[in-house]
Scaffold this motif. Structure first.
Motif, PDB file in Angstrom:
ATOM      1  N   ARG A 192       0.845  -1.198   0.000  1.00 56.00           N
ATOM      2  CA  ARG A 192       0.000   0.000   0.000  1.00 56.00           C
ATOM      3  C   ARG A 192       0.882   1.250   0.000  1.00 56.00           C
ATOM      4  NH1 ARG A 192      -2.798  -3.676  -0.898  1.00 56.00           N
ATOM      5  NH2 ARG A 192      -4.649  -4.425   0.257  1.00 56.00           N
ATOM      6  N   PHE A 193       0.419   2.258  -0.756  1.00 54.90           N
ATOM      7  CA  PHE A 193       1.094   3.554  -0.781  1.00 54.90           C
ATOM      8  C   PHE A 193       0.042   4.638  -0.678  1.00 54.90           C
ATOM      9  CE2 PHE A 193       2.719   7.235  -3.256  1.00 54.90           C
ATOM     10  CZ  PHE A 193       3.773   7.574  -2.413  1.00 54.90           C
ATOM     11  N   ALA A 194       0.283   5.638   0.187  1.00 57.77           N
ATOM     12  CA  ALA A 194      -0.709   6.686   0.414  1.00 57.77           C
ATOM     13  C   ALA A 194      -0.046   8.048   0.479  1.00 57.77           C
ATOM     14  CB  ALA A 194      -1.488   6.423   1.697  1.00 57.77           C
ATOM     15  N   ILE A 195      -0.753   9.045  -0.043  1.00 59.41           N
ATOM     16  CA  ILE A 195      -0.335  10.450   0.036  1.00 59.41           C
ATOM     17  C   ILE A 195      -1.518  11.251   0.558  1.00 59.41           C
ATOM     18  CG2 ILE A 195       0.466  12.487  -1.210  1.00 59.41           C
ATOM     19  CD1 ILE A 195       1.665  10.678  -3.300  1.00 59.41           C
ATOM     20  N   ASN A 196      -1.260  12.084   1.550  1.00 61.95           N
ATOM     21  CA  ASN A 196      -2.280  12.993   2.063  1.00 61.95           C
ATOM     22  C   ASN A 196      -1.712  14.404   2.087  1.00 61.95           C
ATOM     23  OD1 ASN A 196      -4.527  11.104   3.077  1.00 61.95           O
ATOM     24  ND2 ASN A 196      -2.702  10.254   4.051  1.00 61.95           N
ATOM     25  N   LYS A 197      -2.434  15.333   1.497  1.00 63.87           N
ATOM     26  CA  LYS A 197      -2.025  16.735   1.499  1.00 63.87           C
ATOM     27  C   LYS A 197      -3.218  17.555   1.986  1.00 63.87           C
ATOM     28  CE  LYS A 197       0.720  18.162  -1.815  1.00 63.87           C
ATOM     29  NZ  LYS A 197       2.044  18.055  -1.195  1.00 63.87           N
ATOM     30  N   ALA A 198      -2.970  18.387   2.997  1.00 58.96           N
ATOM     31  CA  ALA A 198      -4.066  19.160   3.578  1.00 58.96           C
ATOM     32  C   ALA A 198      -3.597  20.575   3.881  1.00 58.96           C
ATOM     33  CB  ALA A 198      -4.583  18.496   4.850  1.00 58.96           C
ATOM     34  N   THR A 199      -4.506  21.523   3.719  1.00 55.57           N
ATOM     35  CA  THR A 199      -4.241  22.921   4.023  1.00 55.57           C
ATOM     36  C   THR A 199      -5.395  23.484   4.833  1.00 55.57           C
ATOM     37  OG1 THR A 199      -2.900  23.309   2.043  1.00 55.57           O
ATOM     38  CG2 THR A 199      -3.923  25.225   3.065  1.00 55.57           C
ATOM     39  N   VAL A 200      -5.065  24.162   5.914  1.00 59.73           N
ATOM     40  CA  VAL A 200      -6.052  24.869   6.729  1.00 59.73           C
ATOM     41  C   VAL A 200      -5.715  26.349   6.681  1.00 59.73           C
ATOM     42  CG1 VAL A 200      -6.989  25.205   9.047  1.00 59.73           C
ATOM     43  CG2 VAL A 200      -6.435  22.898   8.252  1.00 59.73           C
ATOM     44  N   ALA A 252      -7.565  33.760  15.650  1.00 61.98           N
ATOM     45  CA  ALA A 252      -6.627  34.590  14.898  1.00 61.98           C
ATOM     46  C   ALA A 252      -6.216  33.908  13.605  1.00 61.98           C
ATOM     47  CB  ALA A 252      -5.399  34.892  15.755  1.00 61.98           C
ATOM     48  N   ARG A 253      -5.703  34.706  12.690  1.00 62.58           N
ATOM     49  CA  ARG A 253      -5.304  34.191  11.375  1.00 62.58           C
ATOM     50  C   ARG A 253      -4.222  33.127  11.520  1.00 62.58           C
ATOM     51  NH1 ARG A 253      -3.944  37.317   6.681  1.00 62.58           N
ATOM     52  NH2 ARG A 253      -2.131  38.072   7.823  1.00 62.58           N
ATOM     53  N   ALA A 254      -4.369  32.060  10.749  1.00 64.42           N
ATOM     54  CA  ALA A 254      -3.407  30.961  10.808  1.00 64.42           C
ATOM     55  C   ALA A 254      -3.427  30.210   9.479  1.00 64.42           C
ATOM     56  CB  ALA A 254      -3.728  30.016  11.963  1.00 64.42           C
ATOM     57  N   TYR A 255      -2.302  29.612   9.167  1.00 62.25           N
ATOM     58  CA  TYR A 255      -2.194  28.817   7.936  1.00 62.25           C
ATOM     59  C   TYR A 255      -1.389  27.561   8.257  1.00 62.25           C
ATOM     60  CZ  TYR A 255      -1.572  27.692   3.007  1.00 62.25           C
ATOM     61  OH  TYR A 255      -1.609  27.066   1.783  1.00 62.25           O
ATOM     62  N   PHE A 256      -2.003  26.403   8.031  1.00 64.95           N
ATOM     63  CA  PHE A 256      -1.375  25.112   8.321  1.00 64.95           C
ATOM     64  C   PHE A 256      -1.289  24.288   7.036  1.00 64.95           C
ATOM     65  CE2 PHE A 256      -3.846  25.572  12.528  1.00 64.95           C
ATOM     66  CZ  PHE A 256      -2.884  26.435  13.029  1.00 64.95           C
ATOM     67  N   ASP A 257      -0.113  23.751   6.790  1.00 60.00           N
ATOM     68  CA  ASP A 257       0.125  22.958   5.582  1.00 60.00           C
ATOM     69  C   ASP A 257       0.726  21.624   5.991  1.00 60.00           C
ATOM     70  OD1 ASP A 257       0.248  22.389   2.873  1.00 60.00           O
ATOM     71  OD2 ASP A 257       2.273  23.189   2.674  1.00 60.00           O
ATOM     72  N   ASN A 258       0.054  20.518   5.653  1.00 60.00           N
ATOM     73  CA  ASN A 258       0.492  19.175   6.048  1.00 60.00           C
ATOM     74  C   ASN A 258       0.649  18.274   4.829  1.00 60.00           C
ATOM     75  OD1 ASN A 258       0.451  18.828   9.110  1.00 60.00           O
ATOM     76  ND2 ASN A 258      -1.505  19.830   8.759  1.00 60.00           N
ATOM     77  N   THR A 284       1.804  28.418  10.527  1.00 65.91           N
ATOM     78  CA  THR A 284       1.978  29.838  10.837  1.00 65.91           C
ATOM     79  C   THR A 284       0.761  30.309  11.612  1.00 65.91           C
ATOM     80  OG1 THR A 284       3.220  30.185   8.784  1.00 65.91           O
ATOM     81  CG2 THR A 284       2.369  32.143   9.895  1.00 65.91           C
ATOM     82  N   SER A 285       0.978  30.921  12.766  1.00 61.73           N
ATOM     83  CA  SER A 285      -0.129  31.460  13.549  1.00 61.73           C
ATOM     84  C   SER A 285       0.225  32.848  14.053  1.00 61.73           C
ATOM     85  CB  SER A 285      -0.479  30.533  14.724  1.00 61.73           C
ATOM     86  OG  SER A 285       0.634  30.346  15.564  1.00 61.73           O
ATOM     87  N   THR A 286      -0.800  33.620  14.409  1.00 57.15           N
ATOM     88  CA  THR A 286      -0.586  35.045  14.696  1.00 57.15           C
ATOM     89  C   THR A 286      -1.268  35.505  15.982  1.00 57.15           C
ATOM     90  OG1 THR A 286      -2.551  35.661  13.391  1.00 57.15           O
ATOM     91  CG2 THR A 286      -0.453  35.545  12.216  1.00 57.15           C
ATOM     92  N   SER A 287      -1.573  34.593  16.888  1.00 58.31           N
ATOM     93  CA  SER A 287      -2.396  34.949  18.043  1.00 58.31           C
ATOM     94  C   SER A 287      -1.747  36.001  18.941  1.00 58.31           C
ATOM     95  CB  SER A 287      -2.722  33.695  18.863  1.00 58.31           C
ATOM     96  OG  SER A 287      -1.539  33.054  19.302  1.00 58.31           O
ATOM     97  N   ARG A 288      -0.410  36.096  18.947  1.00 63.88           N
ATOM     98  CA  ARG A 288       0.260  37.092  19.789  1.00 63.88           C
ATOM     99  C   ARG A 288       0.994  38.145  18.962  1.00 63.88           C
ATOM    100  NH1 ARG A 288       1.945  32.040  21.399  1.00 63.88           N
ATOM    101  NH2 ARG A 288       0.848  31.168  23.209  1.00 63.88           N
ATOM    102  N   ALA A 289       0.816  38.118  17.637  1.00 62.50           N
ATOM    103  CA  ALA A 289       1.618  38.963  16.758  1.00 62.50           C
ATOM    104  C   ALA A 289       1.368  40.448  16.974  1.00 62.50           C
ATOM    105  CB  ALA A 289       1.342  38.601  15.289  1.00 62.50           C
ATOM    106  N   ASN A 290       0.192  40.817  17.454  1.00 64.04           N
ATOM    107  CA  ASN A 290      -0.116  42.218  17.763  1.00 64.04           C
ATOM    108  C   ASN A 290      -0.422  42.385  19.250  1.00 64.04           C
ATOM    109  OD1 ASN A 290       0.032  42.500  14.978  1.00 64.04           O
ATOM    110  ND2 ASN A 290      -2.175  42.383  14.701  1.00 64.04           N
ATOM    111  N   GLY A 291      -0.015  41.413  20.010  1.00 61.98           N
ATOM    112  CA  GLY A 291      -0.333  41.396  21.429  1.00 61.98           C
ATOM    113  C   GLY A 291      -1.658  40.715  21.685  1.00 61.98           C
ATOM    114  N   SER A 292      -1.706  39.936  22.742  1.00 65.70           N
ATOM    115  CA  SER A 292      -2.962  39.349  23.203  1.00 65.70           C
ATOM    116  C   SER A 292      -3.297  40.030  24.526  1.00 65.70           C
ATOM    117  CB  SER A 292      -2.802  37.831  23.384  1.00 65.70           C
ATOM    118  OG  SER A 292      -3.999  37.258  23.871  1.00 65.70           O
ATOM    119  N   TRP A 293      -4.304  40.911  24.489  1.00 62.91           N
ATOM    120  CA  TRP A 293      -4.623  41.795  25.600  1.00 62.91           C
ATOM    121  C   TRP A 293      -5.781  41.203  26.407  1.00 62.91           C
ATOM    122  CZ3 TRP A 293      -2.055  46.751  25.336  1.00 62.91           C
ATOM    123  CH2 TRP A 293      -1.369  46.995  24.127  1.00 62.91           C
TER     124      TRP A 293
END
Length: 451
Positions: free
Chosen positions: A128-136, A178-184, A216-225
Motif C-alpha cells: 500500500r502507498f498513500a499520500i495525504n495533502k491538507a491545508t487549513v 486569529a489568522r493561521a495557515y497550516f500545511d500538512n 503559521t499562527s498570529t495569536s500574539r503577533a499584535n499582542g494578546s490583551w
C-alpha cells in the motif's frame, strides 16, 4: 517557564470605591476602541447582535479496481474534501464584534494505491502507498491594529487586535480565532505478508511514513490583551482607564517540522483447540522525534544554569538554555534522544465455552505508542530569540504604552547570534529523554447469545 527581571516602576494606587471616574484618567486608546464598537440607545448600554456562521462542505470520491490476473489485483482511491466558511466580520462598517468568528478555506487531498499478490494458496502479500495533502487557512478581514487606536506596540500582522474584556464586557478577535495557515503533507508505504500454516495464521509487516507540517499562527503577533476587572472590580471600568491585566506579545509563530515513522510487527492467530483461539504479537515502533527545521527548539540544563554557562549559539540567552549546535544538545534538531527500544506486546484469547457459539469469554491486552501532537513545538517557535514572546502583567504604561518601565518595545526582532532577549520572556523546554505517548489497554468480556 519565565525568566523575569524586576523593575523599579510601579502603578500609583488609586481608590476605585467611588462610582465616578475623572475624565483625565480615561485611556485615549480605550476611548478610540469604544468609538469603533457598535452604538446603542439602550439606557444600560446593552448591544444585541448576531454573527453569521455559514459553512459549506464538499466531498468527492473516486475509485479504480483492476484485476490483472488471478493472482494480481490493483486498486486506487482518491478523496477530496473542501470546507469553507465566511468570517463573522465582513469588513468596513460591519460590526467588529463579529471578529469572534474566523473564516475558513480548508481542503485536503488523499490518494491511496494498493497491490495484492496471491503467492500461493496459503500466502498473500499486500503493498500500500498513500499520500495525504491538507491545508487549513483560517482568515479574518482586517479592522484595526493597536497603534491605529493609540496602543503603542509593534504589529507583525497589521489590521488586527486580540482583546478580551471580560467578564461582562466584550471580545475582539479571540486568540483562538486569529489568522493561521497550516500545511500538512504525509507519505506512507506499508507492506503486509500473511501466511497460513496448519492451525496458525502468521502475519508480518513493515510501515514507514514521512510527515511534514508547516504552521503559521498570529495569536500574539499584535499582542494578546486581557482585561478582567482585577483593578477596579469591573472589566469595562478597567478597560476605560487602560488597566491591562496581562499582555502577551511576540512575533508570528513559525512551526516548521517533519517526522519520520517506522514500524514493524509480527503476529499469530492460533487455533489452539476447536473452542480456543489465541492471538499474540509484537510491534516495534522506534520514536525519532520531530525535526524542527528552523532550529527553534531549546532544552534546559540545570547544571549549566547553576554554573552560569550560557549558549554559544545565542549569546544573550539566559544561562542553562541550549539550542542545536550547543554542547550538550542532542544530535540533530529534535531536542530528543532517539527511542529505539519501543516494543508493543499484545495478546488475546477467545473461548467458546460449550462449543455451540452461545457462550463466549474473551480477554485481551495491548500496549501502543502514539505521536506527540503536531504543534507541541509551538511555544518554542514563539520564545526568544525567534518570536521573543513576553508576558507583562499590569503594565505601568497601561493600554496606551505598555512597554514603559520594561525597557521599551523590543519588537520587531531579527533572529541571530546576538539577538537581544526581552525581559519577561517565556520559554518552553522538554526533557531530551522523554518518550512518545504510551497507552495500555486490557479487556475482559463475556458474551451470551439469547436465541
Amino acid at each position: 517557564f519565565f525568566f523575569k527581571q524586576k523593575t523599579a516602576y510601579e502603578i500609583p494606587k488609586r481608590d476605585w470605591s467611588s462610582d465616578v471616574c475623572s475624565s483625565d484618567l480615561l485611556s485615549p486608546a480605550a476611548i478610540n476602541i469604544s468609538k469603533r464598537l457598535p452604538q446603542t440607545t439602550d439606557p444600560c448600554g446593552q448591544i444585541t447582535y448576531g454573527v453569521q456562521a455559514n459553512r459549506d462542505e464538499h466531498q468527492y470520491l473516486g475509485r479504480v479496481d483492476y484485476q490483472l490476473s488471478q493472482v494480481h489485483s490493483f486498486f486506487g482511491r482518491y478523496f477530496l474534501q473542501r470546507y469553507t466558511a465566511p468570517s463573522g466580520y465582513a469588513g468596513g462598517s460591519d460590526n467588529i464584534l463579529g471578529t469572534v468568528n474566523q473564516g475558513a478555506n480548508d481542503w485536503s487531498h488523499s490518494v491511496t494505491l494498493g497491490a495484492t499478490t496471491v503467492i500461493s494458496s496459503s500466502t498473500v502479500n499486500s503493498l500500500r502507498f498513500a499520500i495525504n495533502k491538507a491545508t487549513v487557512d483560517n482568515f479574518q478581514n482586517p479592522f484595526f491594529s493597536p497603534r491605529d487606536v493609540g496602543a503603542n506596540i509593534y504589529s507583525y500582522d497589521p489590521g488586527y487586535m486580540v482583546l478580551n474584556v471580560n467578564p461582562g464586557g466584550f471580545q475582539l478577535y479571540p486568540a483562538n480565532q486569529a489568522r493561521a495557515y497550516f500545511d500538512n503533507d504525509t507519505y506512507q508505504l506499508a507492506e503486509d505478508l500473511t501466511l497460513v500454516k496448519g492451525e496458525h495464521q502468521f502475519g508480518v509487516g513493515l510501515n514507514t511514513q514521512f510527515w511534514r507540517g508547516h504552521y503559521t499562527s498570529t495569536s500574539r503577533a499584535n499582542g494578546s490583551w486581557i482585561i478582567n476587572g482585577s483593578a477596579t472590580g469591573l472589566s469595562l471600568a478597567d478597560f476605560l482607564v487602560g488597566r491591562v491585566t496581562t499582555l502577551e506579545h511576540g512575533g508570528r509563530n513559525f512551526v516548521l517540522v517533519n517526522n519520520w515513522y517506522l514500524g514493524a510487527y509480527a503476529q499469530d492467530s492460533w487455533r489452539l483447540t476447536p473452542r480456543i483461539t489465541v492471538n499474540y504479537g509484537l510491534r516495534w515502533e522506534p520514536y525519532f522525534g520531530q525535526n524542527v527545521e528552523n532550529g527553534a527548539i531549546s532544552i534546559f540544563s540545570m547544571e549549566n544554569f547553576q554554573k552560569g554557562i550560557k549558549s554559544s549559539v545565542y549569546h544573550n540567552a539566559p544561562a542553562g538554555l541550549l539550542w542545536p549546535g550547543d554542547t550538550g544538545f542532542p544530535k540533530g534538531t529534535t531536542g530528543l534522544k532517539k527511542q529505539w527500544g519501543n516494543l508493543s506486546p499484545r495478546g488475546g484469547v477467545a473461548w467458546d465455552v460449550r462449543g455451540d457459539g452461545r457462550l463466549a469469554v474473551r480477554s485481551s491486552y495491548a500496549m501502543g505508542y502514539d505521536f506527540m501532537s503536531g504543534e507541541y513545538h509551538n511555544i518554542n517557535s514563539s520564545a526568544p530569540p525567534f518570536g521573543n514572546r513576553s508576558l507583562i502583567q499590569d503594565p505601568v504604561g497601561l493600554l496606551d504604552n505598555p512597554y514603559v518601565g520594561v525597557g521599551g518595545d523590543p519588537h520587531p526582532i531579527v533572529t541571530g547570534p546576538d539577538t537581544p532577549y526581552v525581559q519577561f520572556g517565556s520559554f518552553g523546554t522538554m526533557d531530551p529523554g522523554i518518550n512518545s505517548p504510551r497507552v495500555q489497554t486490557w479487556k475482559d468480556r463475556k458474551s451470551t447469545r439469547l436465541n
